[in-house]
Design an enzyme around this catalytic site. Structure first.
Site, PDB file in Angstrom:
ATOM      1  N   CYS A 411      -6.994   3.690  -1.014  1.00 15.22           N
ATOM      2  CA  CYS A 411      -8.093   3.530  -1.977  1.00 15.22           C
ATOM      3  C   CYS A 411      -9.181   2.776  -1.230  1.00 15.22           C
ATOM      4  CB  CYS A 411      -7.560   2.769  -3.191  1.00 15.22           C
ATOM      5  SG  CYS A 411      -8.614   1.527  -3.931  1.00 15.22           S
ATOM      6  N   CYS A 414      -9.987  -0.845  -2.312  1.00  9.67           N
ATOM      7  CA  CYS A 414      -8.869  -1.766  -2.062  1.00  9.67           C
ATOM      8  C   CYS A 414      -8.749  -2.031  -0.560  1.00  9.67           C
ATOM      9  CB  CYS A 414      -7.545  -1.178  -2.560  1.00  9.67           C
ATOM     10  SG  CYS A 414      -7.621  -0.485  -4.203  1.00  9.67           S
TER      11      CYS A 414
HETATM   12  C1  LIG Z   1      -4.230  -4.530   0.241  1.00  5.21           C
HETATM   13  C2  LIG Z   1      -4.198  -4.021  -1.164  1.00  5.21           C
HETATM   14  C3  LIG Z   1      -5.315  -4.168  -1.955  1.00  5.21           C
HETATM   15  C4  LIG Z   1      -5.305  -3.689  -3.258  1.00  5.21           C
HETATM   16  N1  LIG Z   1      -6.422  -3.821  -4.012  1.00  5.21           N
HETATM   17  C5  LIG Z   1      -6.438  -3.329  -5.260  1.00  5.21           C
HETATM   18  C6  LIG Z   1      -7.611  -3.408  -6.063  1.00  5.21           C
HETATM   19  O1  LIG Z   1      -8.639  -3.918  -5.635  1.00  5.21           O
HETATM   20  N2  LIG Z   1      -7.553  -2.887  -7.304  1.00  5.21           N
HETATM   21  C7  LIG Z   1      -6.425  -2.293  -7.801  1.00  5.21           C
HETATM   22  O2  LIG Z   1      -6.428  -1.849  -8.944  1.00  5.21           O
HETATM   23  N3  LIG Z   1      -5.305  -2.203  -7.056  1.00  5.21           N
HETATM   24  C8  LIG Z   1      -5.283  -2.697  -5.816  1.00  5.21           C
HETATM   25  N4  LIG Z   1      -4.150  -2.603  -5.075  1.00  5.21           N
HETATM   26  C9  LIG Z   1      -2.920  -2.124  -5.709  1.00  5.21           C
HETATM   27  C10 LIG Z   1      -2.252  -3.292  -6.457  1.00  5.21           C
HETATM   28  O3  LIG Z   1      -2.138  -4.445  -5.632  1.00  5.21           O
HETATM   29  C11 LIG Z   1      -0.835  -2.965  -6.941  1.00  5.21           C
HETATM   30  O4  LIG Z   1      -0.098  -2.428  -5.881  1.00  5.21           O
HETATM   31  C12 LIG Z   1      -0.811  -1.991  -8.102  1.00  5.21           C
HETATM   32  O5  LIG Z   1      -1.631  -2.469  -9.126  1.00  5.21           O
HETATM   33  C13 LIG Z   1       0.624  -1.824  -8.633  1.00  5.21           C
HETATM   34  O6  LIG Z   1       1.083  -3.096  -9.052  1.00  5.21           O
HETATM   35  P1  LIG Z   1       2.599  -3.432  -9.361  1.00  5.21           P
HETATM   36  O7  LIG Z   1       2.618  -4.266 -10.588  1.00  5.21           O
HETATM   37  O8  LIG Z   1       3.383  -2.179  -9.370  1.00  5.21           O
HETATM   38  O9  LIG Z   1       3.140  -4.357  -8.193  1.00  5.21           O
HETATM   39  P2  LIG Z   1       2.477  -4.735  -6.816  1.00  5.21           P
HETATM   40  O10 LIG Z   1       1.320  -5.664  -7.039  1.00  5.21           O
HETATM   41  O11 LIG Z   1       2.202  -3.491  -6.040  1.00  5.21           O
HETATM   42  O12 LIG Z   1       3.633  -5.578  -6.124  1.00  5.21           O
HETATM   43  C14 LIG Z   1       4.783  -4.954  -5.532  1.00  5.21           C
HETATM   44  C15 LIG Z   1       5.941  -5.927  -5.599  1.00  5.21           C
HETATM   45  O13 LIG Z   1       5.635  -7.106  -4.860  1.00  5.21           O
HETATM   46  C16 LIG Z   1       6.112  -8.271  -5.539  1.00  5.21           C
HETATM   47  N5  LIG Z   1       4.967  -9.144  -5.804  1.00  5.21           N
HETATM   48  C17 LIG Z   1       3.941  -8.948  -6.650  1.00  5.21           C
HETATM   49  N6  LIG Z   1       3.051  -9.946  -6.548  1.00  5.21           N
HETATM   50  C18 LIG Z   1       3.533 -10.799  -5.627  1.00  5.21           C
HETATM   51  C19 LIG Z   1       3.060 -12.019  -5.081  1.00  5.21           C
HETATM   52  N7  LIG Z   1       1.885 -12.564  -5.436  1.00  5.21           N
HETATM   53  N8  LIG Z   1       3.827 -12.646  -4.173  1.00  5.21           N
HETATM   54  C20 LIG Z   1       4.994 -12.120  -3.768  1.00  5.21           C
HETATM   55  N9  LIG Z   1       5.487 -10.957  -4.242  1.00  5.21           N
HETATM   56  C21 LIG Z   1       4.759 -10.298  -5.152  1.00  5.21           C
HETATM   57  C22 LIG Z   1       6.763  -7.816  -6.802  1.00  5.21           C
HETATM   58  O14 LIG Z   1       8.141  -7.751  -6.558  1.00  5.21           O
HETATM   59  C23 LIG Z   1       6.209  -6.420  -7.024  1.00  5.21           C
HETATM   60  O15 LIG Z   1       7.109  -5.603  -7.673  1.00  5.21           O
HETATM   61  C24 LIG Z   1      -4.144  -3.054  -3.766  1.00  5.21           C
HETATM   62  C25 LIG Z   1      -3.022  -2.906  -2.958  1.00  5.21           C
HETATM   63  C26 LIG Z   1      -3.041  -3.359  -1.664  1.00  5.21           C
HETATM   64  C27 LIG Z   1      -1.837  -3.180  -0.789  1.00  5.21           C
END
Ligand SMILES: Cc1cc2nc3c(=O)[nH]c(=O)nc-3n(C[C@H](O)[C@H](O)[C@H](O)COP(=O)(O)OP(=O)(O)OC[C@H]3O[C@@H](n4cnc5c(N)ncnc54)[C@H](O)[C@@H]3O)c2cc1C
Length: 594
Positions: A411, A414
């Site tokens: 994305c 992101c």
């Molecule tokens: C570099 C990057 C930038 C991104 N920027 C954006 C953006 O600007 N806007 C957008 O909508 N999405 C963005 N995304 C996607 C977003 O971060 C999530 O991946 C997505 O929203 C799905 O979230 P999720 O709840 O499935 O878990 P995710 O946030 O993907 O987390 C994956 C797993 O990591 C663990 N985890 C979660 N938070 C933490 C933490 N703080 N510390 C340690 N472990 C943790 C949990 O076990 C979780 O299940 C970005 C992803 C990346 C890799």
């Protein structure tokens, strides 16, 4: 609560019998640890004790919040209204994702599965709200002009107005073309097209895009094993560690010398992971905060805070919030440390008034932050001359790898913010561990991109702290507004621990009032003896089943309680905020449960 019909018709002797049973089998009731936004438990609302010191930093949460209130207006003004800090140069589109298994035939990586899913799922929503649209970069873009072109075009208009006529281009263009000797920076492809583009950070705010990036986060956390062999393939240009175990051993020495062992896992395999983990996890928490705070409701098309998202990703994970504050302390300390350096820095070579304005703003920020006592003491870390070289090299390489993984983010927006923030943290570490704030000329120079990334990353985390506090308040307000009117409440109902937490309402069932109620036990005249007998028999049977079930549920409940208590002890031992106890003893069954 009212007495059930069955209780209402009980004769005193039977009542005593059941009362005895309830006293015998009253048991610990482990409350569920998850809840909906409208029902926060007090543990969730008050997960962070404001007076607690952020572990590894030297300030409490409330001090950092106060400091943030003071500096965030400066940060906003710098990042939103100075050309120097509002544009960023990076190679966003021409870099390869180093994880081969994520590549498909067209070279897209990371979110290809997500793209397929979302296209199917999203066909019913308007095009502008689809992930693909939300993920796109917005605003004008300008390609980096080569040295020759820069000379020809002059200092005033090196980009020939590509970013807009009112942009001070001498504040935006980075004159140093080479990047391979830059600390923490991924070496760029040296071909002319790979010099990167300038993009507006203001036009591309970090917020919800619908992108599912869990795979990338997982890969980033896997990077966090300093004693293991590198995870990425050599073909991807991954830095090679000649002494992977040496650094782990070195860190052990540092940890032991500086008594940091309570913060870093003394695990032989991944000794260095704790510090690295805190930084990455804090960055992840900041990204999540922006997503939750600036969320698109795809049904209504409106943007705003999503409290369920806040509850799921942040409120129920105090360690993530703690890591966010830790990052804030690191970044702010780095900017403060650059005060002397910034006094002599030229921000806009072709525009003296913009240069003065930008310098004034950044110095005000650094001076305001410096007025507070030191919030992070880098001198406790990596200072042993025998080991710091290898450790720093390891950290630098880890950040390079994380930076490379950002090219797998499917994305655009992101990826932009992911890349910027990894450079921002890398720069902060470089400043913390390689700068002497009392010297000036002898310090290694900072690139424009490093400075822009550092200040914008600080702004991201600063906005996250503000957003977190706002969402916490919103949860509290929602909880209060959904409380029943005073007249609807039973007088004995009381708020537990947090006066505003709706989920914390605990009706006061002391043993005395278990059967006391305004309703007097009466026998309805129309009931036959057989009906009375049948009702009582049913009640005895339900009580019997209830007691049996209670006994069966004791082992799993005890297990949960032990796990909760061990986790609290673990947090206490690590110096993290100790989560409030989420279980308690209750007299059961409550009156209407049978
Ligand atoms: C570099 C990057 C930038 C991104 N920027 C954006 C953006 O600007 N806007 C957008 O909508 N999405 C963005 N995304 C996607 C977003 O971060 C999530 O991946 C997505 O929203 C799905 O979230 P999720 O709840 O499935 O878990 P995710 O946030 O993907 O987390 C994956 C797993 O990591 C663990 N985890 C979660 N938070 C933490 C933490 N703080 N510390 C340690 N472990 C943790 C949990 O076990 C979780 O299940 C970005 C992803 C990346 C890799």
């Amino acid at each position: 609560m009212f007495l059930t019909r069955e209780f209402a018709i009980m004769r005193p002797a039977a009542k005593d019998f059941y009362l005895a049973i309830f006293f015998l089998f009253g048991h610990a009731h482990a409350k569920p640890t998850t809840s909906t936004p409208s029902e926060p438990s007090s543990a969730e609302v008050c997960a962070i004790d404001p007076t607690a010191i952020v572990s590894d930093a030297c300030a409490s949460y409330s001090t950092l919040d106060t400091l943030n209130d003071a500096i965030s207006p400066y940060l906003k003004s710098i990042t939103q209204s100075t050309d120097f800090f509002a544009y960023y140069r990076l190679n966003l589109f021409d870099q390869q994702c180093p994880v081969k298994s994520w590549d498909d035939e067209t070279g897209t990586c990371g979110n290809i599965a997500c793209k397929v899913d979302t296209l199917e799922d999203e066909k019913d929503i308007p095009v502008i709200w689809r992930v693909e649209e939300l993920s796109k970069l917005e605003g004008p873009k300008a390609a980096h002009p080569g040295r020759q072109l820069q000379k020809e075009r002059g200092e005033q208009r090196p980009l020939q107005g590509d970013l807009g006529e009112d942009v001070g281009e001498s504040c935006v263009v980075e004159y140093d073309d080479e990047c391979d000797d830059r600390d923490y920076c991924v070496p760029e492809d040296e071909s002319a097209t790979a010099k990167g583009d300038y993009v507006s950070l203001v036009d591309n705010p970090e917020r919800f895009t619908g992108y599912a990036g869990s795979d990338v986060w997982d890969a980033i956390y896997k990077e966090n094993c300093f004693s293991k062999e590198p995870q990425l393939s050599a073909s991807a240009g991954r830095a090679d560690f000649s002494h992977p175990f040496q650094a782990a051993n070195d860190l052990r020495t540092v940890i032991q010398k500086h008594s940091l062992s309570n913060e870093l896992e003394l695990d032989d395999e991944c000794l260095e992971k704790r510090v690295f983990h805190r930084i990455v996890s804090g960055m992840h928490a900041s990204v999540s905060t922006h997503i939750c705070f600036d969320y698109l409701n795809q049904t209504t098309g409106t943007w705003g805070p999503n409290l369920q998202c806040y509850q799921d990703r942040l409120a129920t994970h105090p360690e993530r919030v703690s890591n966010l504050y830790f990052d804030y302390a690191i970044l702010l300390r780095a900017v403060t440390k650059l005060r002397t350096y910034l006094k002599n820095y030229t921000f806009c070579s072709g525009d003296p008034s913009e240069n003065r304005d930008t310098k004034n703003k950044i110095l005000k920020l650094a001076n305001t932050a410096a007025a507070y006592p030191q919030i992070f003491d880098e001198n406790t870390m990596f200072q042993d001359p025998d080991v710091s070289g290898d450790l720093k090299e390891d950290f630098r390489n880890r950040f390079r790898n994380v930076s490379r993984l950002m090219d797998c983010v499917g994305c655009d927006k992101c990826r932009l913010w992911g890349k910027l923030q990894t450079v921002g943290y890398g720069t902060a570490l470089k400043v913390l561990f390689e700068y002497d704030e009392l010297k000036n000329g002898e310090n290694p120079p900072l690139r424009r991109t490093e400075l822009v990334a550092l200040v914008n990353t600080l702004d991201r985390v600063s906005s996250s702290l503000t957003a977190l506090n706002k969402m916490r308040d919103l949860v509290t307000e929602t909880a209060v507004s959904s409380l029943p009117e005073p007249s609807e409440q039973k007088p004995s109902a009381k708020l537990k621990d947090h006066p505003e937490a709706k989920g914390a309402i605990e009706p006061d069932f002391s043993s005395d009032d278990l059967f006391d109620d305004e309703e007097e036990p009466t026998i309805h005249p129309e009931q036959t003896v057989w009906e009375i007998f049948r009702d009582e028999w049913n009640l005895v049977w339900r009580t019997y089943i209830y007691v049996l079930k209670s006994w069966v549920s004791i082992p799993p409940k005890m297990f949960r309680i032990i796990v909760i208590e061990l986790s609290r002890v673990w947090s206490f031992w690590l110096g993290l905020p100790v989560q409030e106890r989420s279980w308690e003893f209750q007299w059961r069954p409550q009156k209407d449960e049978l």
